[in-house]
Design a protein around this motif. Structure first.
Motif, PDB file in Angstrom:
ATOM      1  N   THR A 286       0.836  -1.189   0.000  1.00  0.00           N
ATOM      2  CA  THR A 286       0.000   0.000   0.000  1.00  0.00           C
ATOM      3  C   THR A 286       0.879   1.249   0.000  1.00  0.00           C
ATOM      4  O   THR A 286       2.046   1.208   0.405  1.00  0.00           O
ATOM      5  CB  THR A 286      -0.931   0.051   1.221  1.00  0.00           C
ATOM      6  N   LEU A 287       0.303   2.348  -0.438  1.00  0.00           N
ATOM      7  CA  LEU A 287       1.043   3.612  -0.416  1.00  0.00           C
ATOM      8  C   LEU A 287       1.412   3.987   1.020  1.00  0.00           C
ATOM      9  O   LEU A 287       2.472   4.560   1.261  1.00  0.00           O
ATOM     10  CB  LEU A 287       0.201   4.711  -1.072  1.00  0.00           C
ATOM     11  N   THR A 288       0.550   3.651   1.968  1.00  0.00           N
ATOM     12  CA  THR A 288       0.853   3.904   3.382  1.00  0.00           C
ATOM     13  C   THR A 288       2.129   3.178   3.796  1.00  0.00           C
ATOM     14  O   THR A 288       3.010   3.764   4.443  1.00  0.00           O
ATOM     15  CB  THR A 288      -0.313   3.447   4.279  1.00  0.00           C
ATOM     16  N   GLU A 289       2.234   1.901   3.420  1.00  0.00           N
ATOM     17  CA  GLU A 289       3.418   1.107   3.766  1.00  0.00           C
ATOM     18  C   GLU A 289       4.665   1.658   3.085  1.00  0.00           C
ATOM     19  O   GLU A 289       5.748   1.712   3.691  1.00  0.00           O
ATOM     20  CB  GLU A 289       3.197  -0.354   3.354  1.00  0.00           C
ATOM     21  N   LEU A 290       4.516   2.086   1.843  1.00  0.00           N
ATOM     22  CA  LEU A 290       5.646   2.648   1.102  1.00  0.00           C
ATOM     23  C   LEU A 290       6.170   3.913   1.773  1.00  0.00           C
ATOM     24  O   LEU A 290       7.381   4.089   1.938  1.00  0.00           O
ATOM     25  CB  LEU A 290       5.220   2.950  -0.330  1.00  0.00           C
ATOM     26  N   LEU A 291       5.253   4.794   2.190  1.00  0.00           N
ATOM     27  CA  LEU A 291       5.647   6.046   2.835  1.00  0.00           C
ATOM     28  C   LEU A 291       6.278   5.795   4.206  1.00  0.00           C
ATOM     29  O   LEU A 291       7.187   6.514   4.623  1.00  0.00           O
ATOM     30  CB  LEU A 291       4.440   6.971   2.975  1.00  0.00           C
ATOM     31  N   ALA A 292       5.777   4.772   4.909  1.00  0.00           N
ATOM     32  CA  ALA A 292       6.341   4.448   6.228  1.00  0.00           C
ATOM     33  C   ALA A 292       7.793   3.994   6.098  1.00  0.00           C
ATOM     34  O   ALA A 292       8.631   4.309   6.950  1.00  0.00           O
ATOM     35  CB  ALA A 292       5.505   3.356   6.895  1.00  0.00           C
ATOM     36  N   LYS A 293       8.101   3.285   4.998  1.00  0.00           N
ATOM     37  CA  LYS A 293       9.464   2.800   4.778  1.00  0.00           C
ATOM     38  C   LYS A 293      10.380   3.902   4.264  1.00  0.00           C
ATOM     39  O   LYS A 293      11.580   3.892   4.536  1.00  0.00           O
ATOM     40  CB  LYS A 293       9.443   1.637   3.778  1.00  0.00           C
ATOM     41  N   ASP A 294       9.807   4.823   3.482  1.00  0.00           N
ATOM     42  CA  ASP A 294      10.645   5.854   2.864  1.00  0.00           C
ATOM     43  C   ASP A 294       9.924   7.208   2.875  1.00  0.00           C
ATOM     44  O   ASP A 294       9.441   7.672   1.841  1.00  0.00           O
ATOM     45  CB  ASP A 294      10.988   5.444   1.431  1.00  0.00           C
ATOM     46  N   PRO A 295       9.818   7.842   4.049  1.00  0.00           N
ATOM     47  CA  PRO A 295       9.086   9.113   4.155  1.00  0.00           C
ATOM     48  C   PRO A 295       9.714  10.273   3.376  1.00  0.00           C
ATOM     49  O   PRO A 295       9.048  11.276   3.141  1.00  0.00           O
ATOM     50  CB  PRO A 295       9.094   9.405   5.660  1.00  0.00           C
ATOM     51  N   LEU A 296      10.960  10.123   2.959  1.00  0.00           N
ATOM     52  CA  LEU A 296      11.616  11.195   2.210  1.00  0.00           C
ATOM     53  C   LEU A 296      10.978  11.405   0.830  1.00  0.00           C
ATOM     54  O   LEU A 296      11.151  12.452   0.212  1.00  0.00           O
ATOM     55  CB  LEU A 296      13.109  10.895   2.043  1.00  0.00           C
ATOM     56  N   HIS A 297      10.227  10.398   0.367  1.00  0.00           N
ATOM     57  CA  HIS A 297       9.580  10.488  -0.934  1.00  0.00           C
ATOM     58  C   HIS A 297       8.141  10.999  -0.837  1.00  0.00           C
ATOM     59  O   HIS A 297       7.367  10.833  -1.780  1.00  0.00           O
ATOM     60  CB  HIS A 297       9.592   9.117  -1.625  1.00  0.00           C
ATOM     61  N   VAL A 298       7.791  11.607   0.300  1.00  0.00           N
ATOM     62  CA  VAL A 298       6.410  12.024   0.519  1.00  0.00           C
ATOM     63  C   VAL A 298       5.941  13.005  -0.557  1.00  0.00           C
ATOM     64  O   VAL A 298       4.810  12.927  -1.032  1.00  0.00           O
ATOM     65  CB  VAL A 298       6.234  12.625   1.938  1.00  0.00           C
ATOM     66  N   GLY A 299       6.808  13.946  -0.961  1.00  0.00           N
ATOM     67  CA  GLY A 299       6.416  14.932  -1.968  1.00  0.00           C
ATOM     68  C   GLY A 299       6.121  14.297  -3.310  1.00  0.00           C
ATOM     69  O   GLY A 299       5.094  14.568  -3.936  1.00  0.00           O
ATOM     70  N   LYS A 300       7.027  13.425  -3.759  1.00  0.00           N
ATOM     71  CA  LYS A 300       6.865  12.745  -5.053  1.00  0.00           C
ATOM     72  C   LYS A 300       5.615  11.867  -5.060  1.00  0.00           C
ATOM     73  O   LYS A 300       4.835  11.877  -6.027  1.00  0.00           O
ATOM     74  CB  LYS A 300       8.105  11.894  -5.338  1.00  0.00           C
ATOM     75  N   GLU A 301       5.409  11.131  -3.958  1.00  0.00           N
ATOM     76  CA  GLU A 301       4.260  10.227  -3.900  1.00  0.00           C
ATOM     77  C   GLU A 301       2.945  10.994  -3.786  1.00  0.00           C
ATOM     78  O   GLU A 301       1.918  10.562  -4.308  1.00  0.00           O
ATOM     79  CB  GLU A 301       4.413   9.244  -2.743  1.00  0.00           C
ATOM     80  N   ALA A 302       2.955  12.130  -3.105  1.00  0.00           N
ATOM     81  CA  ALA A 302       1.745  12.947  -2.990  1.00  0.00           C
ATOM     82  C   ALA A 302       1.324  13.484  -4.359  1.00  0.00           C
ATOM     83  O   ALA A 302       0.134  13.543  -4.685  1.00  0.00           O
ATOM     84  CB  ALA A 302       1.968  14.096  -2.018  1.00  0.00           C
ATOM     85  N   LYS A 303       2.298  13.860  -5.171  1.00  0.00           N
ATOM     86  CA  LYS A 303       2.002  14.347  -6.521  1.00  0.00           C
ATOM     87  C   LYS A 303       1.427  13.217  -7.371  1.00  0.00           C
ATOM     88  O   LYS A 303       0.473  13.421  -8.128  1.00  0.00           O
ATOM     89  CB  LYS A 303       3.261  14.925  -7.167  1.00  0.00           C
ATOM     90  N   ARG A 304       2.014  12.032  -7.261  1.00  0.00           N
ATOM     91  CA  ARG A 304       1.501  10.888  -8.022  1.00  0.00           C
ATOM     92  C   ARG A 304       0.085  10.534  -7.565  1.00  0.00           C
ATOM     93  O   ARG A 304      -0.773  10.183  -8.376  1.00  0.00           O
ATOM     94  CB  ARG A 304       2.445   9.686  -7.863  1.00  0.00           C
ATOM     95  N   PHE A 305      -0.157  10.643  -6.276  1.00  0.00           N
ATOM     96  CA  PHE A 305      -1.476  10.409  -5.678  1.00  0.00           C
ATOM     97  C   PHE A 305      -2.496  11.388  -6.271  1.00  0.00           C
ATOM     98  O   PHE A 305      -3.612  11.002  -6.639  1.00  0.00           O
ATOM     99  CB  PHE A 305      -1.330  10.598  -4.169  1.00  0.00           C
ATOM    100  N   ALA A 306      -2.118  12.656  -6.389  1.00  0.00           N
ATOM    101  CA  ALA A 306      -3.000  13.684  -6.960  1.00  0.00           C
ATOM    102  C   ALA A 306      -3.279  13.411  -8.439  1.00  0.00           C
ATOM    103  O   ALA A 306      -4.415  13.552  -8.905  1.00  0.00           O
ATOM    104  CB  ALA A 306      -2.372  15.068  -6.791  1.00  0.00           C
ATOM    105  N   GLU A 307      -2.248  13.018  -9.169  1.00  0.00           N
ATOM    106  CA  GLU A 307      -2.410  12.708 -10.592  1.00  0.00           C
ATOM    107  C   GLU A 307      -3.380  11.546 -10.790  1.00  0.00           C
ATOM    108  O   GLU A 307      -4.209  11.550 -11.703  1.00  0.00           O
ATOM    109  CB  GLU A 307      -1.049  12.374 -11.214  1.00  0.00           C
ATOM    110  N   LEU A 308      -3.272  10.556  -9.914  1.00  0.00           N
ATOM    111  CA  LEU A 308      -4.157   9.388  -9.983  1.00  0.00           C
ATOM    112  C   LEU A 308      -5.598   9.786  -9.691  1.00  0.00           C
ATOM    113  O   LEU A 308      -6.530   9.349 -10.382  1.00  0.00           O
ATOM    114  CB  LEU A 308      -3.666   8.330  -8.991  1.00  0.00           C
TER     115      LEU A 308
END
Length: 263
Positions: free
Chosen positions: A75-97
């Motif tokens: 899950t995206l939650t699990e991914l962010l928990a492992k690598d919180p430094l990518h929060v900005g990139k993943e948030a943008k991808r989340f918005a695009e989706l």
């Protein structure tokens, strides 16, 4: 049916075979809600959105299940928990989706405004006068026929080799996309964490969620050419309708206070 691989508020997930899983719903979930998710999943698949392929429905030990394509990922939650430094990139991808979902139009679902009014009317916390006031307010809001997930948060995004896959379409509807965004914001900013989590850890999670939410909103508004006001308009009915859900009492209390302040 093979081993259990997950569980949530509405169902348990089991391996069906090497390529499929079965979402086996709890006894408490009404058959009409399961049928709604089944039909919604078929419609979403037909619209070409990134979702697991849906198979058939089954009955197992007096419980209903839906068979889905097995998606290997986290899950995206699990991914962010492992690598919180990518929060900005993943948030943008989340918005695009999310924006991609809203680009599809369909009247095959329930009207989200009608659903919101129904949920508010079912809530015993409100007086008849308050319910009528909320329904009147909803009637003034801008309408649309965009596909809305209405439970779009990182736990419902699987990150796989094919890219992000959106799951759990039980609450899908059609309407104004900013209503869907407003619900996501409310979940990210107001959902209570389990009491068992130590306070310092809670503070870290909340800070991460806030940063994620801020980046998500900024990116979504850029893509949609919308404004914060477009989202904010929906806070009252979304918060009010959320009060009938199985969320912690403390969270309900906080949302109720917010709704009363809006009224």
């Amino acid at each position: 049916m093979k081993e259990k691989i997950g569980a949530g508020n509405t169902a348990e997930i089991y391996l069906w075979n090497d390529k499929e899983i079965v979402k086996l719903f709890h006894d408490s979930i009404h058959e009409s809600l399961i049928e709604r998710e089944f039909l919604a999943s078929q419609e979403i698949q037909n619209l070409g959105l990134p979702v697991p392929k849906v198979g058939g429905k089954i009955s197992y030990q007096n419980r209903t299940g839906i068979i889905y394509e097995k998606i290997d990922g986290v899950t995206l939650t699990e991914l962010l928990a492992k690598d919180p430094l990518h929060v900005g990139k993943e948030a943008k991808r989340f918005a695009e989706l999310h924006f991609q979902i809203h680009s599809r139009k369909s009247s095959a679902f329930s009207d989200i405004c009608e659903t919101l009014i129904s949920h508010v009317n079912f809530c015993s916390r409100f007086t008849s006068e308050q319910k009528e006031k909320i329904a009147t307010y909803i009637a003034t809001l801008p309408t649309d026929q965009a596909v809305c997930h209405m439970d779009f948060h990182p736990d419902n995004i699987l990150i796989s080799e094919q890219g992000p896959i959106v799951i759990d379409w039980m609450t899908a509807g059609f309407g104004n996309p900013f209503a869907d965004v407003a619900r996501t914001v409310i979940i990210l900013e107001h959902a209570h964490l389990p009491a068992s989590i130590p306070e310092p850890v809670k503070q870290g999670i909340m800070a991460l969620r806030h940063a994620f939410c801020e980046e998500y909103v900024n990116e979504y508004l850029t893509l949609s050419k919308g404004t914060w006001k477009d989202i904010e308009l929906w806070f009252l009915p979304i918060m009010a309708a959320r009060l009938i859900e199985g969320i912690p009492e403390g969270e309900k209390h906080d949302l109720y206070k917010q709704v009363i302040s809006f009224l």
